[in-house]
Design an enzyme around this catalytic site. Structure first.
Site, PDB file in Angstrom:
ATOM      1  N   HIS A 254       9.433  11.656 -11.780  1.00 24.90           N
ATOM      2  CA  HIS A 254       9.680  13.095 -11.928  1.00 24.90           C
ATOM      3  C   HIS A 254      10.023  13.665 -10.556  1.00 24.90           C
ATOM      4  CE1 HIS A 254       8.492  13.707 -16.112  1.00 24.90           C
ATOM      5  NE2 HIS A 254       7.579  12.778 -15.911  1.00 24.90           N
TER       6      HIS A 254
ATOM      7  N   ASP B 137     -13.359  38.513 -15.887  1.00 20.61           N
ATOM      8  CA  ASP B 137     -13.484  37.441 -16.895  1.00 20.61           C
ATOM      9  C   ASP B 137     -14.801  36.709 -16.663  1.00 20.61           C
ATOM     10  OD1 ASP B 137     -10.862  37.998 -17.544  1.00 20.61           O
ATOM     11  OD2 ASP B 137     -10.022  36.224 -16.541  1.00 20.61           O
ATOM     12  N   ILE B 138     -15.472  36.361 -17.760  1.00 26.59           N
ATOM     13  CA  ILE B 138     -16.731  35.615 -17.600  1.00 26.59           C
ATOM     14  C   ILE B 138     -16.447  34.268 -16.930  1.00 26.59           C
ATOM     15  CG2 ILE B 138     -18.520  34.338 -18.862  1.00 26.59           C
ATOM     16  CD1 ILE B 138     -18.686  36.654 -20.775  1.00 26.59           C
TER      17      ILE B 138
ATOM     18  N   GLY C 219       0.206  33.162  -8.441  1.00 26.00           N
ATOM     19  CA  GLY C 219       0.624  31.887  -7.856  1.00 26.00           C
ATOM     20  C   GLY C 219       1.789  32.074  -6.892  1.00 26.00           C
TER      21      GLY C 219
ATOM     22  N   ASP D 231       9.018  43.644  -9.576  1.00 29.04           N
ATOM     23  CA  ASP D 231       9.619  42.494 -10.252  1.00 29.04           C
ATOM     24  C   ASP D 231      10.887  42.082  -9.508  1.00 29.04           C
ATOM     25  OD1 ASP D 231       7.694  43.005 -12.112  1.00 29.04           O
ATOM     26  OD2 ASP D 231       9.031  44.067 -13.490  1.00 29.04           O
TER      27      ASP D 231
ATOM     28  N   GLU E  94      -6.783  30.720  -4.324  1.00 30.80           N
ATOM     29  CA  GLU E  94      -6.394  31.565  -5.447  1.00 30.80           C
ATOM     30  C   GLU E  94      -7.402  31.400  -6.572  1.00 30.80           C
ATOM     31  OE1 GLU E  94      -2.480  30.855  -7.182  1.00 30.80           O
ATOM     32  OE2 GLU E  94      -3.101  31.978  -8.970  1.00 30.80           O
TER      33      GLU E  94
ATOM     34  N   GLN F  95      14.345   6.520 -20.211  1.00 29.73           N
ATOM     35  CA  GLN F  95      14.056   5.596 -21.320  1.00 29.73           C
ATOM     36  C   GLN F  95      15.116   5.736 -22.413  1.00 29.73           C
ATOM     37  OE1 GLN F  95       9.974   6.584 -22.309  1.00 29.73           O
ATOM     38  NE2 GLN F  95       9.193   5.820 -20.362  1.00 29.73           N
TER      39      GLN F  95
ATOM     40  N   CYS G   8      12.397  10.491 -16.493  1.00 25.75           N
ATOM     41  CA  CYS G   8      11.280   9.850 -17.201  1.00 25.75           C
ATOM     42  C   CYS G   8      11.686   9.472 -18.626  1.00 25.75           C
ATOM     43  CB  CYS G   8      10.050  10.751 -17.158  1.00 25.75           C
ATOM     44  SG  CYS G   8       8.553   9.836 -17.507  1.00 25.75           S
TER      45      CYS G   8
ATOM     46  N   GLU H 122      11.574  16.144  -9.778  1.00 28.07           N
ATOM     47  CA  GLU H 122      11.494  17.610  -9.734  1.00 28.07           C
ATOM     48  C   GLU H 122      10.160  18.073  -9.141  1.00 28.07           C
ATOM     49  OE1 GLU H 122      11.498  15.732 -12.409  1.00 28.07           O
ATOM     50  OE2 GLU H 122      10.132  16.453 -13.985  1.00 28.07           O
TER      51      GLU H 122
ATOM     52  N   LYS I 109       1.734  54.719 -13.799  1.00 28.05           N
ATOM     53  CA  LYS I 109       0.356  55.197 -13.976  1.00 28.05           C
ATOM     54  C   LYS I 109      -0.615  54.309 -13.205  1.00 28.05           C
ATOM     55  CE  LYS I 109      -0.205  58.293 -16.621  1.00 28.05           C
ATOM     56  NZ  LYS I 109      -0.102  59.726 -16.231  1.00 28.05           N
TER      57      LYS I 109
END
Ligand code: GLN
Length: 549
Positions: A523, A158-159, A28, A251, A151, A396, A392, A525, A198
């Site tokens: 939301h 994978d099946i 992603g 990384d 993507e 409340q 959210c 964000e 490897k």
């Protein structure tokens, strides 16, 4: 398949991103990084995610298992990878850009029942595969993008994603190989005892990709260290591509460094060769932000108080929104996780939990567990003037706390929790009227972008800089309209309302009462981008910085 056939005229270039060896390699973020690099002022990008699972959408999955549910403007609940696409590329996704096997097969079966295939036996090949290709081409025709990034979730082999891989291979027949680039992410592990990298698993993985009819044009190698020339040759030989098409994807501590790392290795040049075009990119502002992150001028700690704190992926967008604001404000934002069940169970005291904390976020959530702990935290930050942002459920609970403590409505509560056995005389948070008779759980909440009108002279109005705004939602409950007046007369500012004034979208305390006590039913964000942070998060970090001075 020869590349010289004639194909319908279209400017769209397709870029597929697949992955192998194992999941969780960051396809992603790789897709999002490539998308950002090929984006410039006049290119249009569509990003498609194909997910193998049979759920129609991830809305009904447990966030501790699947990560955060991301919501698009049109209300579709999608995989959290859409968050990466939007945050990096600055595109706003559409529900039809997410193709799950659940959606695919529902559609096929619907067509079969309708009689569209009369007389035929419906099979994965060709019917499911053609359905996928037609979906991609429909999106191409509708949006006419310069690039369509596709993507494919899971790993090759994978099946449950095999039909998508087959479709990616067969698309050549429809649009010509010259309009398709295949990028594959593979993994090179390090042997712990010798520290050696490897390549064998990657070589086997690439052999499998080839077997499925796809010859990668670019291979991104995820590993702990950069591959040396010798190792790169081993990989490039196994696919038959030039060594400069092997990109190191080591990384990184900060995911926003990834586009720059790819750029340094000339991935754009490879794409130019593949498509025989010139690609302009503009990463100037991005580089500036990365520089801010590398050299912060301030450091703050914000607590996120929740229930799924064991798995930070369930709050991925909240964390990213903080990172975006931090980058713009040259501030390193540390996050402290507070498990609120520990507070309500008496295992942790609020003042201990908040030691060293400069600001608090109470994010979205569902269900009773941990609620009273969150309310205790909100009381503490309100009384002690610690900057606070409620999202959210966070709004409340801020309203419940205010009703109980300031308005004197002693056991005020949400009917979400009375359904779980609590009692209340004051249902200050109540189910949305249109939600009352819904018993289907998939895609039935109040979902997607809704407008709000912001009140003149409020913190939120100043932060957004305009009166009408739009944010994304995912909820069933709201502030009960019967109590709007009581809240206001006791000093809570209802700073943003739905245009018909029925729903409270934003609340806050005046600046002379509290430096930053802001909450929203939305939301925000979900609309924070690296290059354009969400205003309320920006406001939170800024108010903490100002408090510090
Ligand atoms: N549980 C609350 C509701 O359904 C809040 C939802 C949320 O925080 N996303 O309204």
């Amino acid at each position: 398949m020869a590349d010289s056939g004639t194909y319908p005229d279209s400017k769209t270039r397709f870029i597929f991103i697949t992955g192998g060896v194992m999941s969780g390699l960051g396809k992603g973020t790789a897709t999002a990084s490539i998308g950002r690099l090929i984006k410039n002022h006049n290119s249009k990008i569509v990003v498609v995610k194909c997910d193998g699972y049979l759920n129609v959408d991830p809305g009904t999955m447990n966030p501790t298992e699947h990560g955060e549910v991301y919501v698009l403007n049109d209300g579709t609940e999608v995989d959290m990878d859409f968050g990466h696409y939007e945050r990096f590329i600055g595109v706003e996704g559409e529900g039809e850009w997410n193709i799950t096997s659940g959606k695919l097969f529902s559609r096929l079966i619907e067509k079969e029942r309708h009689g569209d295939f009369l007389g035929k036996t419906i099979q994965i090949i060709p019917h499911a595969v053609n359905e996928i290709i037609d979906w991609w081409l429909r999106l191409r025709d509708k949006y006419n993008p310069d690039y369509m990034l596709i993507e494919i979730g899971g790993t090759v082999g994978d099946i449950e994603n095999s039909w998508f891989i087959e479709a990616a291979h067969r698309l050549k027949q429809r649009v010509g190989k010259q309009n398709i680039g295949y990028i594959h992410l593979t993994y090179v592990p390090m042997l712990y005892n010798t520290g050696e990298l490897k390549t064998k698993p990657a070589q086997r993985d690439l052999a499998l990709v080839n077997e499925q009819g796809i010859s990668p044009d670019i291979v991104i190698v995820r590993s702990k260290y950069n591959l040396n020339n010798h190792l790169k040759t081993k990989i490039s030989d196994s696919v038959g591509i030039n060594k400069n098409r092997i990109i190191n994807g080591i990384d990184m501590e900060n995911i926003y460094e990834i586009p720059l790392a790819f750029n340094k290795q000339n991935i754009l040049h490879s794409l130019e060769e593949i498509f025989n075009i010139k690609i302009e990119t503009d990463m100037h502002e991005w580089e500036q932000l990365i520089d801010n992150i590398r050299h912060p001028e301030k450091e703050i700690t914000i607590a996120i108080c929740g229930k799924y704190t064991a798995l930070h992926d369930s709050y991925a967008s909240v964390i990213e929104a903080l990172n975006h604001s931090g980058a713009h404000l040259k501030t390193k934002v540390n996050i402290k996780w507070i498990e609120t069940t520990d507070i309500e169970n008496g295992l942790l005291k609020v003042e201990d939990a908040l030691k060293g904390v400069d600001g608090v976020i109470v994010p979205g959530g569902f269900g009773l567990r941990g609620i009273e702990g969150k309310i205790q935290i909100i009381r503490y930050v309100r009384e002690n003037k610690i900057p606070f942002l409620g999202l959210c459920l966070g709004l409340q609970l801020a309203v419940i706390e205010f009703a109980r403590d300031v308005c004197g409505l002693k056991d005020a509560n949400s009917t979400e929790f009375t359904e779980e056995g609590k009692t209340t005389e004051y249902p200050i948070i109540d189910i949305l009227p249109e939600q009352k008779n819904i018993d289907h759980k998939g895609g039935t909440m109040r979902l997607g972008a809704y407008p709000a009108v912001l009140k003149q002279g409020t913190i939120v109005r100043e932060l957004y800089g305009r009166e009408m705004i739009s944010e994304r939602h995912r909820h069933r409950y709201e502030v009960n309209p019967d109590y709007h007046k009581t809240l206001e007369s006791n000093g809570l500012v209802l700073s943003g309302m739905s245009p018909d004034r029925k729903l409270v979208e934003f609340v806050e305390l005046p600046k002379n009462v509290h430096p930053y006590f802001v909450a929203t039913q939305a939301h925000p964000e979900l609309k924070s981008w690296f290059e354009k942070p969400a205003p309320l998060f920006y406001g939170l970090v800024k108010s903490i910085n100002e408090n510090h001075l």
